[in-house]
Design an enzyme around this catalytic site. Structure first.
Site, PDB file in Angstrom:
ATOM      1  CB  THR A 100      49.764 -70.882  91.540  1.00  0.00           C
ATOM      2  OG1 THR A 100      48.914 -70.135  92.417  1.00  0.00           O
ATOM      3  CG2 THR A 100      50.070 -70.071  90.294  1.00  0.00           C
ATOM      4  CB  CYS A 159      46.688 -63.117  90.716  1.00  0.00           C
ATOM      5  SG  CYS A 159      45.457 -62.747  91.977  1.00  0.00           S
ATOM      6  CG  HIS A 166      48.846 -66.606  93.223  1.00  0.00           C
ATOM      7  ND1 HIS A 166      48.069 -67.629  92.737  1.00  0.00           N
ATOM      8  CD2 HIS A 166      48.090 -65.489  93.120  1.00  0.00           C
ATOM      9  CE1 HIS A 166      46.884 -67.139  92.349  1.00  0.00           C
ATOM     10  NE2 HIS A 166      46.873 -65.842  92.589  1.00  0.00           N
TER      11      HIS A 166
END
Lengths: 164, 207
Positions: A27, A33, A50
């Site tokens: 990711t 995040c 994620h």
């Protein structure tokens, strides 16, 4: 069975993917995040989530993977459906940075910190141990997770590779 | 009718927002032109309503490094405004302001960084002044802040801020042309849904 080239799966924002035995989950550009790697070493099943926000308060709670609480819960459910056991799961987490320093910016810069706290709390509630983490700070991270070894890797701009 | 999500905007409302983007970006271009002593114009301004991952692709992929100047808007309108500056744009600014160039983002020192913050701040403030004048509203702006990092992470700042309200990112903004060459620097305004309704009502297009 034919041998296939190891798979590389990209996990988007508010997304989760699983891989078993080998390959790579990746990711990109985690800012505030958080990337959550869940792993069952016995069956070498790996999941990478994620998440973007700490708590799901949406009506209907549709977009589960956008939030730490519903994302973790739903991922555990899907892993168990594929043969993982919750008691064997371990977690590695990365992200939760503060991309901009804003004076008097209220809770804007704190989303990363709130995400970190929510992820830790939700994992603890599920009885899943965090074996390694690389969180906070001010830099973006790209996170890879390998089902064969349960190892994670972090790339950040201008920094050497970090093993998670 | 009030909208609850960005993807409910009608074409009239989007046209109105595009016009705002055009006027805002146009004003920012004039300010930039004065600062740089060069002819600066704008490309066609855009209003975009994108899913998260679509937005990352649109800006040019998650991992490319960029410089972003961010200002937070509060008061009668709530939102985030970003000036996303490419290396090309940065060099244009640094040549005019400091008579120097860089080859990579890691060469940015304090002096260069404060020049970029200043130029981003002036462009953002000019854009917002045009918007608030047009809609007859008043807003407050925070002190600008700079981040040099992966552009995917910079773009998720407005996404995360309004992520509890929407699965979409809405941006109003445009690109710049200097002496007839496109110099990538995007000005992106992301209002929250409530402010968007307020703005459209003030502009007389929300029934």
């Amino acid at each position: 069975m034919m041998n296939q080239a190891p798979q590389k799966l990209t996990v988007g924002i508010a997304d989760m993917k699983m891989l078993q035995w080998d390959g790579e989950l990746i990711t990109f550009a985690l800012g505030s995040c958080i990337g959550i790697c869940l792993y069952d070493p016995n069956v070498k099943l790996a999941a990478l989530i994620h998440i973007m926000l700490p708590i799901n308060m949406e009506a209907g709670r549709k977009n589960t993977m956008k939030y730490a609480d519903t994302g973790i819960r739903e991922t555990i459910r899907q892993m168990e459906a594929r043969g993982a056991r919750k008691a064997r799961l371990t977690a590695k987490i990365a992200g939760g940075a503060k991309m901009f320093e804003i004076a008097g910016g209220g809770n804007l810069g704190n989303i990363g910190q709130r995400n970190i706290e929510s992820v830790r709390m939700n994992l603890r509630r599920e009885g899943i141990r965090i074996v390694s983490e690389n969180v906070g700070g001010t830099v973006a991270r790209t996170l890879s997770f390998f089902p064969a070894t349960g190892q994670g890797q972090i790339r950040a701009y201008g920094q050497p590779l970090i093993v998670l | 009718m009030e909208i609850k999500n960005y993807n409910e905007l009608t074409s009239l409302e989007i046209d109105t927002l595009r016009e705002i983007g055009s006027i805002g970006t146009g004003n920012a271009a004039s300010a930039l032109s004065v600062m740089l002593g060069r002819n600066v114009r704008i490309t066609l301004p855009e209003v975009r309503i994108m899913g998260y991952n679509e937005a990352i692709e649109w800006i040019g992929g998650p991992e490319a490094i960029t410089a972003g100047v961010m200002v937070r808007i509060s008061g009668q309108m709530t939102g985030i405004m970003l000036a996303v500056q490419s290396l090309e744009f940065i060099n244009l600014a640094l040549r005019s302001m400091l008579s120097e160039e860089i080859h990579d983002y890691d060469e940015l020192q304090d002096l260069e960084r404060s020049a970029l913050v200043e130029i981003g701040n002036i462009m953002i403030s000019t854009f917002i002044n045009a918007l608030t004048g047009l809609a007859d509203i008043s807003v407050d702006l925070t002190v600008p802040s700079l981040s040099v990092d992966m552009q995917g992470a910079i773009l998720t700042v407005p996404m995360a801020e309004y992520g509890g309200q929407s699965d979409y990112l809405m941006t109003i903004g445009g690109n710049f042309m200097c002496d007839n060459q496109v110099v990538p620097c995007r000005l992106l305004l992301s209002p929250d849904v409530r402010s968007l309704n307020f703005l459209l009502r003030k502009l007389g297009v929300l029934e």
